[in-house]
Design an enzyme around this catalytic site. Structure first.
Site, PDB file in Angstrom:
ATOM      1  N   GLY A  69       0.801  -1.220   0.000  1.00 37.34           N
ATOM      2  CA  GLY A  69       0.000   0.000   0.000  1.00 37.34           C
ATOM      3  C   GLY A  69       0.830   1.265   0.000  1.00 37.34           C
ATOM      4  O   GLY A  69       2.047   1.244   0.175  1.00 37.34           O
TER       5      GLY A  69
ATOM      6  N   THR B  35       1.035   3.871   2.042  1.00 39.06           N
ATOM      7  CA  THR B  35       1.685   4.358   3.272  1.00 39.06           C
ATOM      8  C   THR B  35       2.928   3.538   3.593  1.00 39.06           C
ATOM      9  O   THR B  35       3.908   4.053   4.131  1.00 39.06           O
ATOM     10  CB  THR B  35       0.703   4.307   4.454  1.00 39.06           C
TER      11      THR B  35
ATOM     12  N   GLU C 126      -0.967 -10.648   3.341  1.00 46.42           N
ATOM     13  CA  GLU C 126      -0.881  -9.663   4.433  1.00 46.42           C
ATOM     14  C   GLU C 126      -1.283 -10.301   5.756  1.00 46.42           C
ATOM     15  O   GLU C 126      -0.646 -10.086   6.787  1.00 46.42           O
ATOM     16  CB  GLU C 126      -1.778  -8.463   4.128  1.00 46.42           C
TER      17      GLU C 126
END
Length: 234
Positions: A31, A33, A106
């Protein structure tokens, strides 16, 4: 303050406050961030003393691009700390993840980690139940030939809307995950009990994993519009 600046502040603070000096195995998520998480970890002086475990194709490249040592979850199943983003986080640190289609890997890395830290910007923080800020639905990874059957079962569990995630302009047909499965984005509205919902969905034949991450994160760092970083902790 821009969203990108907010993400970077939160990522740097999360690494600075939580990275164990003696860490040997570090999970690096996926992702926008986490780009800044990998950047910060890549600045550590002892970066040759630990290996990084990716959660998918993008995070593998982040690890390599920042000069970090790449390992795999098969080689290193015991992870000291993992950092990842979230699509939504409720006040109890329950998460919706999978907007980037990496939810299974994840969750595998997060479940293998002694400490799991979430990093996001202020838009991902929900003041109430999951499903209020993130309205695209809960991502659910399914075996391709089971998606029709699973969809009909999800309706019985209260699904308001179900989308087989498509590949968009770049691909005819559905998105295919790193595990060669399909993704359903399922809108349940506000989710009062995410753990119970996850358990019911996971029991369906054909479901590989759900994007509901319950009771896994110890802390979440949010880059705020004001330039501050707010922290939610257990």
């Amino acid at each position: 303050m821009s969203v990108e600046s907010a993400k970077k502040l939160a990522a740097y603070k999360a690494v600075d406050e939580n990275f164990p000096p003696a860490a040997k195995v570090v999970g690096v998520g996926s992702g926008s961030t986490v780009v800044y998480v990998a950047e910060r970890i890549g600045q550590l002086k002892n970066k040759h003393q630990f290996v990084c475990i990716p959660t998918g194709f993008q995070s593998k490249n982040l690890i390599i691009d920042n000069g970090l040592q790449l390992g795999s979850i098969e080689q290193y199943p015991d992870v000291d700390i993992a950092f990842d983003g979230a699509d939504e986080c409720d006040p109890s640190l329950n998460l919706i993840k999978g907007g980037g289609a990496c939810l299974f890997q994840e969750k595998l890395v997060a479940a293998s980690a002694k400490t799991f830290i979430v990093v996001a910007d202020y838009r991902k923080k929900s003041p109430k139940a999951l499903g209020t800020n993130w309205t695209q639905g809960v991502p659910i990874e399914v075996v391709p030939n089971a998606w029709v059957k699973v969809s009909s079962e999800l309706k019985k569990l209260g699904a308001k809307k179900i989308d087989l995630r498509s590949g968009g302009n770049a691909k005819a047909g559905p998105v295919i995950t790193d595990n060669n499965n399909c993704l359903l984005d399922v809108d349940f509205g506000a989710i009062e009990d995410p753990e119970a919902l996850h358990t019911k969905i996971k029991a369906l034949v054909g479901v590989v994993e759900t994007g509901l991450f319950c009771g896994m994160a110890q802390k979440a760092y949010f880059g705020e519009e004001s330039g501050e970083v707010s922290v939610l902790a257990k």
